[in-house]
Motif scaffolding. Structure first.
Motif, PDB file in Angstrom:
ATOM      1  N   PRO A 239       0.811  -1.219   0.000  1.00 14.35           N
ATOM      2  CA  PRO A 239       0.000   0.000   0.000  1.00 14.35           C
ATOM      3  C   PRO A 239       0.845   1.269   0.000  1.00 14.35           C
ATOM      4  CG  PRO A 239      -0.886  -1.556   1.560  1.00 14.35           C
ATOM      5  CD  PRO A 239       0.401  -2.146   1.062  1.00 14.35           C
ATOM      6  N   ARG A 240       0.457   2.172  -0.861  1.00 12.77           N
ATOM      7  CA  ARG A 240       1.104   3.477  -0.944  1.00 12.77           C
ATOM      8  C   ARG A 240       0.125   4.574  -0.541  1.00 12.77           C
ATOM      9  NH1 ARG A 240       6.579   4.266  -1.759  1.00 12.77           N
ATOM     10  NH2 ARG A 240       7.458   2.312  -2.474  1.00 12.77           N
ATOM     11  N   ILE A 241      -1.098   4.181  -0.250  1.00 16.76           N
ATOM     12  CA  ILE A 241      -2.133   5.132   0.155  1.00 16.76           C
ATOM     13  C   ILE A 241      -2.466   4.856   1.617  1.00 16.76           C
ATOM     14  CG2 ILE A 241      -4.582   5.751  -0.168  1.00 16.76           C
ATOM     15  CD1 ILE A 241      -3.003   6.679  -2.555  1.00 16.76           C
ATOM     16  N   HIS A 242      -2.337   5.873   2.451  1.00 17.02           N
ATOM     17  CA  HIS A 242      -2.656   5.745   3.876  1.00 17.02           C
ATOM     18  C   HIS A 242      -3.831   6.665   4.186  1.00 17.02           C
ATOM     19  CE1 HIS A 242       0.950   3.381   4.101  1.00 17.02           C
ATOM     20  NE2 HIS A 242       1.507   4.294   3.329  1.00 17.02           N
ATOM     21  N   ILE A 243      -4.425   6.471   5.353  1.00 14.03           N
ATOM     22  CA  ILE A 243      -5.711   7.138   5.574  1.00 14.03           C
ATOM     23  C   ILE A 243      -5.634   8.084   6.766  1.00 14.03           C
ATOM     24  CG2 ILE A 243      -8.190   6.749   5.845  1.00 14.03           C
ATOM     25  CD1 ILE A 243      -7.290   5.118   3.528  1.00 14.03           C
ATOM     26  N   GLY A 244      -5.958   9.347   6.518  1.00 19.35           N
ATOM     27  CA  GLY A 244      -6.144  10.311   7.601  1.00 19.35           C
ATOM     28  C   GLY A 244      -7.641  10.453   7.832  1.00 19.35           C
ATOM     29  N   LEU A 245      -8.081  10.169   9.065  1.00 21.55           N
ATOM     30  CA  LEU A 245      -9.536  10.082   9.320  1.00 21.55           C
ATOM     31  C   LEU A 245     -10.051  11.267  10.128  1.00 21.55           C
ATOM     32  CD1 LEU A 245      -9.026   6.452  10.253  1.00 21.55           C
ATOM     33  CD2 LEU A 245     -10.929   7.007   8.746  1.00 21.55           C
ATOM     34  N   PHE A 246     -11.228  11.750   9.753  1.00 27.35           N
ATOM     35  CA  PHE A 246     -11.964  12.722  10.554  1.00 27.35           C
ATOM     36  C   PHE A 246     -13.145  11.965  11.162  1.00 27.35           C
ATOM     37  CE2 PHE A 246     -10.277  15.128   6.852  1.00 27.35           C
ATOM     38  CZ  PHE A 246      -9.408  15.977   7.523  1.00 27.35           C
ATOM     39  N   VAL A 247     -13.016  11.604  12.435  1.00 27.36           N
ATOM     40  CA  VAL A 247     -14.052  10.784  13.080  1.00 27.36           C
ATOM     41  C   VAL A 247     -15.072  11.707  13.746  1.00 27.36           C
ATOM     42  CG1 VAL A 247     -14.470   9.176  14.984  1.00 27.36           C
ATOM     43  CG2 VAL A 247     -12.611   8.749  13.376  1.00 27.36           C
TER      44      VAL A 247
END
Ligand SMILES: Cc1cc2nc3c(=O)[nH]c(=O)nc-3n(C[C@H](O)[C@H](O)[C@H](O)COP(=O)(O)O)c2cc1C
Length: 564
Positions: free
Chosen positions: A388-396
Motif C-alpha cells: 500500500p502506498r495510500i494511507h488514511i487520515g480520518l476525521f471521526v
C-alpha cells in the motif's frame, strides 16, 4: 503542453511533468484548478461508446438473484468457481461495469452503474478478450462491453493459433479484461483536474472487476508489466481508421482472470505484444460530442508523462502484514446481506443526515478491509502486487464509544514511523482501545473536526455530516522514484480501490458512502501538518447515514427476463 505555462522546461523529465501537473491541478481556497467554469451543453459527451457495425452479443439478464453472502467475497477459495460461459460472463459484467438503475426527475432520466464515477460522467471503457464460447462466439475474440445494452461488441476475431500464443503462460480457463479512459468525458466538466478523476474511476472499476470475479469464485490479477502501447494494440485503441473523428481512448490496464491462479503469477508479457495487428477488426467508434471538444494540453502532457513501458512485474513482500485474525479480531463469517445486493445496490448520496452513528466494531471492520493480509493479501488487494502506498487520515465524527477527532490508519504497518515524521509533531499517535491488534489505527488528536472536514472537502457538507470522512494520503514522491512516473496513475487506482471497498462496506452497515474528488489539496495537508511535498492527498471519502432525495424515482436498469 505544460512548458507553455512556464511550469516546466522544454526538456523536463516525465517525473517533473507529473509533479507540475499535480501542483497545477490542486484546488486552493482562492482558486480552483482550471476548467471551463460552466457546463457547455453543446459539447456534452455521450457516456456510451459504441462501435457501429460490430456484431452485438446480448448477455442474458435473469431476474433471479444469487444467494452468495457478501462476507464470502472475502474468503475467495470458499466460493466454487463458475465455469466460463455465457451466463458467467454476463454476471461478471453485470457485477462490474453494468447499469444498476435509471434515475428520474420529471422528464429527465439518467443511468447509474455498478462502478461509480466522478460527476457520473463515466470515462472508463471495458474490453474483454475471450476464448471461443458457446452462444458468445465460435472463435476467440476481442470485445467491447456496451453497458446500456449489457452486451459485447465483437471487435476482432482471434484464430486458434493467436489465442494459444496469447494465453500460453496463463492457466486453463483464463481470459483478459482491459480498461481504457476517454479523458474528454471528465474534462468536459472538470477541465485540467479531470485526469485525476479518470484514474480514480479506473481504480474503482478495477476493484469492481476484482469483486465481480470473487463473486464467481475467480481470481484476478493486474498484469502490471504490459506496456500501454501493447494494450492499445490488443484492444484496437490505436486504430486511427476505426476512430476517424471520434474521441480517442487511452489504454489503462489489463487484468487476467482465471478460475485458479497459481501463487506465482505469469510474468511474461511478451506473448501479448503486437496481438492487435494483422487482425480483422469491425466497427467504427461513435463520436461522443456533437461539437468539437475543448483541448486541455495539461492532460495530454500528463498522459504522455505517465505512459507505461514494458517492465518487470512488481514483486513485494507481505510477510510483515497482519494475519486475518490479527486484523479483524474474529474474522467475519456471517451477515444477511448478499454479495449481489451490495454490488448492485451500491449508491452514493448527495447529503448525509449529521446524526447517524456507527458502532466501533463496524468501523474497525471497514478499516480492516482496507489492509492487505499476510496470507493471500485478502481480496481485492490480491489483484495488485505493490505494498500500500495510500494511507488514511480520518476525521471521526460519530463512532459509538470512540472520541471524535483526527485518526490515522497506516495501510502498510511499516510506514507508521514515516507518517509520524511527516505529520504534526504534537499528534499523540495513541493506539485505539479495543482495536484489533493487527489494525494499524491511531488517535492523533481528539476534538470536533466536522467543520474542518467540510472545509477541506471544498465546503461539501457530506464530509462533516457523515459518521466519519477521510483523506487518502499518498506516499507520493517515493512511489514515483521507486516505480517511475507511470505509477502516478497507480496511486489514484489504489485510492479508487479503497473507495470501492468503502462503498460496499457502507452497504453492509446499512449506511452509504460517497467519493469526494473535490477537496482543497494543501489545506488538507495543513490539517495533518504535512509540509513536505513528498506526501500528498489523493482522494477523499465520506461514510454515514444518507438523506434520500425524495424527488428522484428509481427505475430498473434493464428489462429483466422472467424465469421460465
Ligand atoms: C472519483 C470520484 C469523485 C467524486 N467526487 C464527488 C464529490 O466531490 N462530491 C460528491 O458529492 N460526489 C462525488 N462523487 C460521487 C459521484 O457523483 C457518483 O459516484 C456519481 O454521481 C454516480 O453515482 P453512484 O455512485 O450512486 O453510482 C465522486 C465519485 C467518484 C468516483
Amino acid at each position: 503542453m505544460l512548458e507553455r505555462t512556464g511550469l516546466v522546461e522544454g526538456n523536463a523529465s516525465a517525473e517533473e511533468v507529473v509533479v507540475a501537473y499535480h501542483e497545477r491541478t490542486k484546488h486552493h481556497f482562492h482558486r480552483y484548478a482550471a476548467s471551463l467554469g460552466y457546463m457547455d451543453w453543446a459539447t456534452q459527451p455521450d457516456p456510451f461508446r459504441r462501435y457501429v457495425g460490430a456484431d452485438l452479443v446480448r448477455l442474458p439478464l435473469p431476474k433471479a438473484g444469487r444467494p452468495l453472502p457478501y462476507w464470502q467475497l472475502y474468503t475467495n477459495p470458499s466460493v466454487p468457481p463458475m465455469s466460463l460461459s455465457l451466463v458467467s460472463v454476463s454476471l461478471f459484467f453485470r457485477y462490474s461495469l453494468s447499469l444498476t438503475a435509471w434515475k428520474q426527475v420529471g422528464d429527465t432520466t439518467w443511468p447509474l452503474r455498478a462502478n461509480p464515477s466522478s460527476g457520473n460522467l463515466h470515462p472508463t471503457e471495458g474490453y474483454a478478450v475471450l476464448p471461443a464460447l458457446d452462444q458468445i462466439g465460435a472463435t476467440a475474440a476481442v470485445y467491447h462491453y456496451a453497458p446500456r445494452e449489457h452486451a459485447l461488441e465483437r471487435r476482432a476475431l482471434l484464430d486458434e493459433k493467436r489465442w494459444a500464443e496469447l494465453t500460453e503462460s496463463f492457466p486453463e480457463g483464463s481470459f483478459l479484461v482491459g480498461l481504457s479512459s476517454v479523458h474528454w468525458r471528465e474534462a468536459w466538466k472538470y477541465g485540467e483536474r479531470a485526469f485525476r478523476y479518470c484514474q480514480h474511476d479506473v481504480g474503482h472499476a478495477l476493484a469492481s472487476l476484482r469483486i465481480a470475479a470473487a463473486a464467481l469464485g475467480w481470481s484476478l490479477v493486474l498484469l502490471d508489466s504490459v506496456s500501454d502501447d501493447t494494450l492499445s494494440c490488443l484492444l484496437g485503441l490505436d486504430r486511427d481508421e476505426d476512430f476517424a473523428a471520434a474521441e480517442r481512448e487511452k489504454a489503462d490496464l489489463l487484468v487476467l482472470i482465471s478460475p485458479d491462479l497459481p501463487a506465482s503469477l505469469p510474468t511474461e508479457s511478451k506473448p501479448l505484444t503486437a496481438h492487435g495487428s494483422g487482425l480483422l477488426w469491425q466497427g467504427m467508434a461513435n463520436t461522443l460530442s456533437p461539437e468539437n471538444s475543448v483541448e486541455w494540453p495539461a492532460i495530454e502532457a500528463v498522459a504522455q508523462a505517465t505512459l507505461r513501458c514494458e517492465s518487470s512485474p512488481i514483486k513485494e513482500d507481505f510477510s510483515g502484514f497482519p494475519s486475518e485474525d490479527e486484523l479483524f479480531g474474529t474474522p467475519i463469517r456471517q451477515g444477511l446481506l448478499t454479495a449481489e445486493r451490495a454490488i448492485l445496490g451500491r449508491r452514493s448520496c448527495v447529503a448525509m443526515d449529521g446524526t447517524t452513528a456507527i458502532s466501533r466494531a463496524a468501523f474497525f471492520r471497514m478499516l480492516a478491509r482496507l489492509v492487505p493480509t499476510q496470507e493471500r493479501r485478502a481480496m481485492p488487494w490480491d489483484a495488485i502486487p505493490w505494498r500500500p502506498r495510500i494511507h488514511i487520515g480520518l476525521f471521526v465524527h460519530r463512532i459509538d464509544g470512540l472520541a471524535p477527532g483526527i485518526y490515522a490508519l497506516a495501510r502498510d504497518p511499516d510506514k507508521v514511523d514515516n507518517l509520524k515524521k511527516v505529520m504534526h509533531s504534537e499528534f499523540c499517535w495513541q493506539r485505539v482501545p479495543d482495536c484489533p491488534p493487527g489494525l494499524p489505527l491511531y488517535l492523533l488528536q481528539e476534538g470536533d473536526c466536522r467543520a474542518l472536514a467540510t472545509t477541506v472537502s471544498c465546503g461539501q457538507d457530506i464530509a462533516g455530516d457523515g459518521a466519519f470522512s477521510l483523506a487518502m494520503i499518498a506516499d507520493y514522491m517515493d512511489s514515483l522514484a521507486t516505480y517511475g512516473s507511470g505509477f502516478y496513475r497507480n496511486l489514484f487506482w489504489e485510492a479508487g480501490m479503497v473507495g470501492q471497498l468503502l462503498y460496499l462496506e457502507a452497504e453492509e452497515s446499512g449506511i452509504r458512502a460517497t467519493g469526494i474528488g473535490c477537496y482543497f489539496d494543501d489545506p488538507v495537508h495543513a490539517a495533518f501538518g504535512i509540509v513536505s511535498r513528498e506526501w500528498q492527498s489523493f482522494y477523499h471519502f465520506t461514510v454515514g447515514g444518507p438523506v434520500e432525495d425524495s424527488r428522484l424515482t428509481t427505475l430498473p436498469a434493464y428489462n429483466f427476463e422472467e424465469e421460465q
